[in-house]
Design an enzyme around this catalytic site. Structure first.
Site, PDB file in Angstrom:
ATOM      1  N   ASP A 114      -0.930   1.426  -3.941  1.00  0.00           N
ATOM      2  CA  ASP A 114      -1.766   0.379  -4.529  1.00  0.00           C
ATOM      3  C   ASP A 114      -3.101   0.913  -5.044  1.00  0.00           C
ATOM      4  O   ASP A 114      -3.971   0.140  -5.433  1.00  0.00           O
ATOM      5  CB  ASP A 114      -1.967  -0.774  -3.549  1.00  0.00           C
ATOM      6  CG  ASP A 114      -2.919  -0.452  -2.409  1.00  0.00           C
ATOM      7  OD1 ASP A 114      -2.989   0.724  -2.015  1.00  0.00           O
ATOM      8  OD2 ASP A 114      -3.579  -1.383  -1.904  1.00  0.00           O
ATOM      9  N   ASP A 158      -5.745   2.556  -3.722  1.00  0.00           N
ATOM     10  CA  ASP A 158      -7.048   2.530  -3.051  1.00  0.00           C
ATOM     11  C   ASP A 158      -7.283   3.737  -2.148  1.00  0.00           C
ATOM     12  O   ASP A 158      -8.345   3.850  -1.542  1.00  0.00           O
ATOM     13  CB  ASP A 158      -7.251   1.224  -2.274  1.00  0.00           C
ATOM     14  CG  ASP A 158      -6.243   1.019  -1.152  1.00  0.00           C
ATOM     15  OD1 ASP A 158      -5.375   1.900  -0.952  1.00  0.00           O
ATOM     16  OD2 ASP A 158      -6.311  -0.030  -0.474  1.00  0.00           O
ATOM     17  N   SER A 214       0.807  -1.213   0.000  1.00  0.00           N
ATOM     18  CA  SER A 214       0.000   0.000   0.000  1.00  0.00           C
ATOM     19  C   SER A 214       0.844   1.269   0.000  1.00  0.00           C
ATOM     20  O   SER A 214       1.602   1.522  -0.926  1.00  0.00           O
ATOM     21  CB  SER A 214      -0.969  -0.041   1.190  1.00  0.00           C
ATOM     22  OG  SER A 214      -1.900   1.002   1.148  1.00  0.00           O
ATOM     23  N   ASP A 242      -2.295   6.394  -3.638  1.00  0.00           N
ATOM     24  CA  ASP A 242      -1.190   5.778  -2.901  1.00  0.00           C
ATOM     25  C   ASP A 242      -0.649   4.625  -3.749  1.00  0.00           C
ATOM     26  O   ASP A 242      -1.085   4.410  -4.881  1.00  0.00           O
ATOM     27  CB  ASP A 242      -1.630   5.316  -1.512  1.00  0.00           C
ATOM     28  CG  ASP A 242      -2.601   4.149  -1.543  1.00  0.00           C
ATOM     29  OD1 ASP A 242      -3.260   3.941  -2.586  1.00  0.00           O
ATOM     30  OD2 ASP A 242      -2.716   3.434  -0.537  1.00  0.00           O
TER      31      ASP A 242
END
Length: 446
Positions: A240, A242, A100, A238
């Site tokens: 990843d 999400d 993430s 960010d």
């Protein structure tokens, strides 16, 4: 049933340190196959742009194919894209290799079920039961096979665009910062396909620069670029893809609370808002007050998007999120998706003719101060008379214009003391005072 490796968002850690090693990942793949596809099936595997992603991808591929599961390798794609395509391709389950918003030295592995939802605690615990066993290798005739499906990411792009039917972004100039992460290909393409003029930054991953001085965790460059190129707005993802933070035309941050307010207010105005809006105990009090002014019910969940999702489902809501920008639009998709959330905001800007700054302006942001109090051992602040007396005294001084949250950390002996209110000087004073009271009380029982 307790879990040893799975946290609130999969398994995460420093690459090369247990459990983020090749041998563990191989056993994890085998264990997951036994639980999620015991009779064979197909798994979709995606990742972000970390250098270690190649290593973990190869280990997962080996473990899954040896266990008789076919593997679809799609390469870098936002986490919500994997969730969507897992269901679309009728896979048995999906896997994302990502840490993430962390820097490249970390990585993680998280799973989706066949519907694109997160696994339950019980299923994760069942997978952990088999992790310490040797990987399964089936007979040659029963092995799985692996295929590359990189071009299939276009299906996710089309899905994102379908959440804002008829949106034409012609005349919009947008800066998009993809954090050198999983959204670096699909993010700019989605916006460009809708007619926007795009200025991409954070779209040149090299395996080591994910989230490094860019993206939603470090939007300073975006703040400079948006007014510098006279763009209508900026979008920051960010690593990843999400979480979403936006920047208005003046270079000011519009965070998750403000974005949630903008979307909720618009949904209420056009009659499509269902149930309450859900934030967390850390959501700004200004959001709660602004929603109340619009006649919108607001509920608070524990910190973590999975808890926001649980409360939304329990209360019949469709909109929720965290200050960090993890936004859930369940009337559009099943999980937090930065690109879909950004498109909702851009559609509102286009339809109303209002700037991002104008849309966010009715929501006040109250000063919020966080103090972390480290202790020799964990204590529950709710059971300490001294702490509760200090909290009561502080609450009387704040009155109805403020809020106090004491939250023990789930991973370390720390109590997080948050004070929020209209008067910044008073908020800072009370946060310091409360932190000192917590420290004294913790020392007394150490």
């Amino acid at each position: 049933m307790g879990r040893k490796y799975f946290g609130t968002d999969g398994i995460r850690g420093t690459v090369g340190e247990h459990p983020l090693t090749v041998d563990f990942t191989l056993r994890l793949a085998s264990a997951a196959a036994r639980v999620l596809a015991p009779n064979g099936g197909t798994v979709l595997v995606g990742k972000d742009t970390r250098l270690s992603g190649y290593m973990f991808e190869a280990a997962l591929e080996a473990g899954f194919t040896a266990a008789g599961v076919n593997v679809m390798l799609i390469g870098p794609l936002p986490t919500p894209g994997i969730a969507y395509l897992t269901k679309r391709f009728e896979c048995s389950f999906g896997v994302v290799i990502s840490a993430s918003h962390n820097l490249y030295q970390d990585n993680g592995i998280k799973f989706f079920d066949a519907e694109g939802g997160k696994l339950s605690d019980e299923v994760e615990a069942e997978i952990e039961r088999y992790i310490d066993e040797p990987p399964v290798t089936r007979a040659s005739s029963e092995l799985g096979r692996a295929t590359r499906v990189d071009k299939s990411r276009v299906h996710y792009q089309e899905f994102c665009a379908s959440t804002v039917p008829g949106l034409d972004l012609s005349g919009f100039k947008l800066v998009i910062d993809c954090a050198n992460g999983a959204g670096y290909k699909v993010g700019p393409r989605i916006l460009a396909d809708l007619g926007a003029e795009i200025v991409p930054i954070g779209c040149s991953p090299n395996g080591r620069n994910i989230n490094l001085n860019c993206g939603s965790v470090a939007p300073e460059l975006l703040q400079l670029t948006v007014p510098g190129v006279r763009a209508n707005a900026g979008i920051a993802l960010d690593g990843d893809g999400d979480r979403l933070v936006m920047v208005d035309h003046l270079g000011r941050i519009i965070d998750g609370d403000q974005l949630l307010y903008i979307i909720a207010k618009d949904r209420k105005a056009n009659g499509t808002l269902q149930g309450p809006v859900v934030g967390t105990v850390m959501s700004n009090l200004g959001l709660e007050h602004a929603l109340a002014a619009e006649g919108i019910e607001f509920k608070r969940a524990k910190v973590g998007d999975r808890y926001v999702l649980e409360l939304l489902k329990a209360s019949g809501g469709v909109l929720g999120g965290e200050t960090s920008g993890h936004l859930l639009c369940l009337d559009r998709t099943t999980t937090g998706d930065a690109l879909i959330a950004a498109l909702q905001v851009l559609a509102i800007m286009k339809r109303t003719g209002q700037s991002l700054a104008e849309l966010a302006s009715p929501m006040p942001k109250y000063p919020q101060v966080l103090e972390n109090v480290r202790m020799k051992r964990r204590i529950d602040p709710a059971t300490s008379p001294a702490i509760q007396e200090a909290v009561s005294h502080a609450e009387r001084r704040l009155g109805s214009s403020g809020r106090i949250v004491l939250r023990p950390s789930g991973t370390e002996p720390v109590i997080r003391v948050m004070v929020e209110g209209r008067d910044e000087a008073l908020v800072r004073e009370l946060a310091k005072s409360l932190a000192a009271s917590v420290a004294v009380a913790a020392e007394a029982v150490a």
